[in-house]
Design a protein around this motif. Structure first.
Motif, short mmCIF file in Angstrom:
data_model
loop_
_atom_site.label_atom_id
_atom_site.label_comp_id
_atom_site.label_asym_id
_atom_site.label_seq_id
_atom_site.Cartn_x
_atom_site.Cartn_y
_atom_site.Cartn_z
N ALA A 153 0.84 -1.21 0.00
CA ALA A 153 0.00 0.00 0.00
C ALA A 153 0.87 1.25 0.00
CB ALA A 153 -0.91 0.00 1.23
N ALA A 154 1.97 1.22 0.75
CA ALA A 154 2.87 2.37 0.78
C ALA A 154 3.60 2.55 -0.54
CB ALA A 154 3.88 2.22 1.92
N PHE A 155 3.91 1.46 -1.21
CA PHE A 155 4.66 1.53 -2.46
C PHE A 155 3.77 1.83 -3.66
CE2 PHE A 155 8.53 -1.34 -1.26
CZ PHE A 155 8.93 -0.37 -0.37
N GLN A 156 2.60 1.19 -3.74
CA GLN A 156 1.84 1.16 -4.98
C GLN A 156 0.68 2.15 -5.03
OE1 GLN A 156 0.69 -2.94 -5.36
NE2 GLN A 156 2.81 -3.69 -5.39
N ARG A 157 0.15 2.53 -3.91
CA ARG A 157 -0.99 3.44 -3.92
C ARG A 157 -0.53 4.87 -4.15
NH1 ARG A 157 -5.54 0.44 -4.85
NH2 ARG A 157 -5.06 -1.63 -4.00
N THR A 158 -1.33 5.62 -4.87
CA THR A 158 -0.93 6.97 -5.24
C THR A 158 -1.45 8.03 -4.27
OG1 THR A 158 -2.88 7.16 -6.68
CG2 THR A 158 -0.81 6.39 -7.68
N LYS A 159 -2.51 7.71 -3.58
CA LYS A 159 -3.09 8.69 -2.65
C LYS A 159 -2.21 8.82 -1.42
CE LYS A 159 -7.85 7.94 -4.14
NZ LYS A 159 -7.92 9.25 -4.82
N SER A 160 -1.86 10.05 -1.08
CA SER A 160 -0.93 10.29 0.03
C SER A 160 -1.50 9.85 1.37
CB SER A 160 -0.56 11.77 0.09
OG SER A 160 -1.73 12.57 0.27
N ASP A 161 -2.84 9.99 1.54
CA ASP A 161 -3.43 9.60 2.83
C ASP A 161 -3.39 8.08 3.02
OD1 ASP A 161 -5.23 9.36 0.73
OD2 ASP A 161 -6.97 9.46 2.06
N VAL A 162 -3.51 7.33 1.92
CA VAL A 162 -3.43 5.87 2.01
C VAL A 162 -2.00 5.45 2.34
CG1 VAL A 162 -3.66 3.71 0.73
CG2 VAL A 162 -5.37 5.51 0.45
N ARG A 163 -1.05 6.06 1.69
CA ARG A 163 0.36 5.75 1.98
C ARG A 163 0.69 6.09 3.43
NH1 ARG A 163 3.36 6.30 -3.29
NH2 ARG A 163 5.09 7.31 -2.22
N ARG A 164 0.18 7.21 3.88
CA ARG A 164 0.43 7.61 5.27
C ARG A 164 -0.22 6.62 6.24
NH1 ARG A 164 1.88 12.04 8.61
NH2 ARG A 164 1.87 11.13 10.71
N SER A 165 -1.42 6.16 5.93
CA SER A 165 -2.10 5.20 6.81
C SER A 165 -1.32 3.89 6.88
CB SER A 165 -3.52 4.93 6.30
OG SER A 165 -4.31 6.10 6.39
N ALA A 166 -0.81 3.45 5.73
CA ALA A 166 -0.03 2.21 5.72
C ALA A 166 1.23 2.35 6.56
CB ALA A 166 0.34 1.85 4.28
N ILE A 167 1.90 3.48 6.43
CA ILE A 167 3.12 3.71 7.22
C ILE A 167 2.79 3.87 8.69
CG2 ILE A 167 4.96 5.39 7.63
CD1 ILE A 167 5.11 5.78 4.60
N ASP A 168 1.69 4.55 9.00
CA ASP A 168 1.28 4.69 10.41
C ASP A 168 1.04 3.33 11.05
OD1 ASP A 168 1.46 7.41 10.39
OD2 ASP A 168 -0.69 7.78 10.10
N CYS A 169 0.41 2.44 10.31
CA CYS A 169 0.15 1.09 10.84
C CYS A 169 1.46 0.34 11.06
CB CYS A 169 -0.76 0.32 9.89
SG CYS A 169 -2.47 0.92 9.85
N ALA A 170 2.36 0.41 10.10
CA ALA A 170 3.64 -0.29 10.23
C ALA A 170 4.44 0.27 11.41
CB ALA A 170 4.45 -0.16 8.94
N VAL A 171 4.46 1.59 11.54
CA VAL A 171 5.15 2.23 12.66
C VAL A 171 4.48 1.89 13.97
CG1 VAL A 171 5.71 4.47 13.70
CG2 VAL A 171 6.14 4.08 11.27
N GLY A 172 3.14 1.86 13.96
CA GLY A 172 2.40 1.51 15.18
C GLY A 172 2.71 0.10 15.66
N ILE A 173 2.87 -0.83 14.72
CA ILE A 173 3.24 -2.21 15.09
C ILE A 173 4.67 -2.25 15.63
CG2 ILE A 173 3.65 -4.53 14.18
CD1 ILE A 173 1.41 -3.91 12.10
#
Length: 582
Positions: A153-173
């Motif tokens: 999701a962080a690599f392939q999705r173009t929407k910045s909010d989706v990329r941020r959500s994916a990174i937030d989840c990874a960082v949260g874990i």
């Protein structure tokens, strides 16, 4: 798997088309895009369908964990989790809620505990243990698949909010905010640092922003729990001692503080790893950690400082990173700056580099207070690498400081000279001094010889500094004191004047160490007579007090040796002594 995947695709595609075609007639393209984003964020049919799909996989995994030995449940969980990355990769859109639900697959804490319990109870049943191990590995594989989803999701999705959500989840874990087993937390940390951060500058900026938010949460938690932890610590250590404890002490004082530090430790570990790649964000780490009442966060940072500082020195150079961090830190962050500098020096073996020594002196010059006074703490980390002659010049600065700084400086000066603690070393070449550090014996000698008046140090502080050393008998043992006093007495015979505090130190030594009474009576007092101590009024008065003290001992051998030393006095001084004794 084929029909199920096709059905999933059809349901998701149709719900997505229904969402974007509803009420879009007559809308401009940019309006449609804005409406699409709002629809997805506000719980449209597509988002609900996507969440139901992910929830069904979560439910299958939960049921598989409840009954680890049920093969059917295990197959369903494995099938659903294995197809999830591919399904989401081709899904027309991904929402923040979908990513958060996917992250829940990483929570395999329950099955991990269950596997360990069964392994402990059935240690002789190899087949059962093997089966539980396989089940645990299957759960970890499902969790790993969830991390792949976040990565894609962080690599392939173009929407910045989706990329941020994916990174937030990874960082949260990785930081423990979202539940996961330690193994998966470690994998998430590697994903964030080694994959997401390195992919592009935009993703790296997003990772730093997300990690900063986690650090902010840790700070809020620390401040919120400050009073509770303070009370718990006071119960353990006592209120008076608690007030004296530094906010940056390493070890937790109570179980409550230990748990709190563990909770904020993971965000610190992640952020410190990012600091190695972007040294400028060390400023953020220090500023957030040094907020008022965020003591447990500061402790967690300081506990992680050795790894951060030494890796930073390897990556960027010790002198360069020291100057850079010092420039970033303001006065309120000096405690963490000092910890950083302290951990830049080699743990063992080599002495600090000359570049680092010069850098610390530069930092000290730049960090003067409003009155232009230098802080000696900034050069303590590199004292073991400085030349002895330079350390002797710096000694008054440490004497003028408080006892904690003074003792820390003495420890650093001698930390690499343990085998030479009882030796006063002579320079091999007086014209080109080469000796580093100051041995314990030398410290006592140079403290006595220090010109405290020229250094604008009060007599009381000069004497107190020597007393501090005498009181620390685990470091400055009776052997260290003896060889130091012996060296000074030998230089006295060679024509050098006795230091002002010399006889006072001998008297304090007599009071503290009975084991040295024999040596003082048999060697030191006669040697001082030989050097004509009686020709110096103050030293002579001290000699008389010392002799009277030893002569009055109940130990007959000591008192007789003291009288023998007295008998060596010239007749005039002997009469003076006897008159004073009466």
């Amino acid at each position: 798997a084929g029909p199920s995947s096709s059905l999933t695709n059809r349901i998701l595609n149709e719900s997505y088309l229904e969402d974007i075609t509803t009420a879009t007639e007559g809308q401009r393209n940019d309006d449609i895009s804005e409406w699409d984003d709002q629809r997805l964020q506000n719980g449209g049919r597509y988002e609900k369908s996507l969440n139901v799909y992910i929830l069904s996989i979560l439910d299958a995994c939960k049921k598989a964990d409840e009954k680890p030995n049920d093969d059917r449940r295990q197959r369903l969980a494995t099938l659903g989790a294995s197809t999830l990355p591919q399904q989401l990769a081709i899904a027309p859109a991904i929402t923040a809620s979908a990513l958060e639900l996917t992250s829940a697959l990483c929570d395999i804490t329950a099955i991990t505990k269950k596997a360990k319990e069964l392994e402990r109870k059935a240690s002789t049943k190899l087949e059962q243990n093997g089966a539980m191990h396989a089940i645990l590995k299957a759960a970890e594989k499902r969790a790993t698949g969830a991390l792949y989803v976040l990565r894609d999701a962080a690599f392939q999705r173009t929407k910045s909010d989706v990329r941020r959500s994916a990174i937030d989840c990874a960082v949260g874990i990785a930081t423990g905010r979202l539940p996961a087993s330690p193994t998966i937390e470690g994998m998430a940390l590697k994903l964030v640092i080694n994959v997401l951060f390195k992919k592009s500058t935009d993703l790296a900026n997003t990772v730093v922003a997300s990690a900063t938010e986690e650090l902010e949460r840790a700070s809020v938690y620390a401040i919120k729990n400050f009073d509770r932890i303070k009370k718990a610590n006071e119960k353990v250590t006592g209120a008076s001692q608690q007030q004296r404890e530094s906010n940056y002490a390493h070890s937790p004082q109570s179980d409550e503080e230990k748990l709190a530090i563990e909770r904020v430790r993971k965000p610190v570990v992640l952020f410190a790893a990012l600091c190695l790649r972007r040294p400028e964000i060390i400023k953020t780490l220090m500023s957030i950690s040094c907020r008022q009442d965020a003591n447990i966060l500061a402790k967690a940072v300081r506990n992680n400082m050795p790894k951060l500082a030494r890796n930073a020195a390897i990556k960027h150079g010790d002198a360069k990173i020291a100057l850079q961090v010092a420039e970033l830190a303001d006065d309120s962050e000096n405690q963490l700056l000092l910890s950083f500098l302290d951990n830049l020096t080699p743990v063992e073996g080599n002495v600090p580099s000359q570049e680092l020594i010069d850098a610390c002196h530069t930092i000290q010059e730049n960090k003067v207070d409003s009155k232009g006074k230098k802080d000696p703490r900034f050069i303590i980390p590199i004292l073991s690498g400085m030349k002895r002659q330079d350390l002797v010049k710096k000694l008054p600065e440490f004497v003028a400081a408080d006892d904690i700084v003074f003792k820390a400086a003495l420890r650093r000066m001698s930390e690499r000279l343990g085998r030479h603690a009882l030796i006063y070393r002579e320079e091999p070449n007086a014209e080109s001094p080469s000796l580093n550090g100051i041995t314990l014996c030398e410290q006592i000698v140079f403290l006595h010889r220090m010109d405290f008046k020229a250094a604008s140090i009060a007599l009381r502080r000069y004497l107190d500094a020597i007393s501090v050393c005498l009181e620390d008998d685990t470091v400055f043992t009776h052997s260290v004191i003896m060889v130091a006093l012996d060296h000074i007495s030998e230089t006295f015979l060679a024509g050098e004047a006795l230091p002002l505090a010399y006889m006072r130190t001998i008297i304090l030594t007599c009071n503290k160490y009975d084991s040295l009474h024999l040596w003082i009576c048999d060697v030191l007092l006669p040697r001082l007579i030989e050097g004509e101590v009686y020709s110096h009024k103050r030293q002579w008065e001290g000699w008389i007090r010392c002799a009277k003290f030893l002569e009055s001992r109940s130990d007959k051998s000591i008192s007789s040796l003291a009288r023998a030393a007295i008998e060596k006095l010239p007749e005039e001084q002997k009469q003076m002594y006897n008159a004073l004794r009466r």
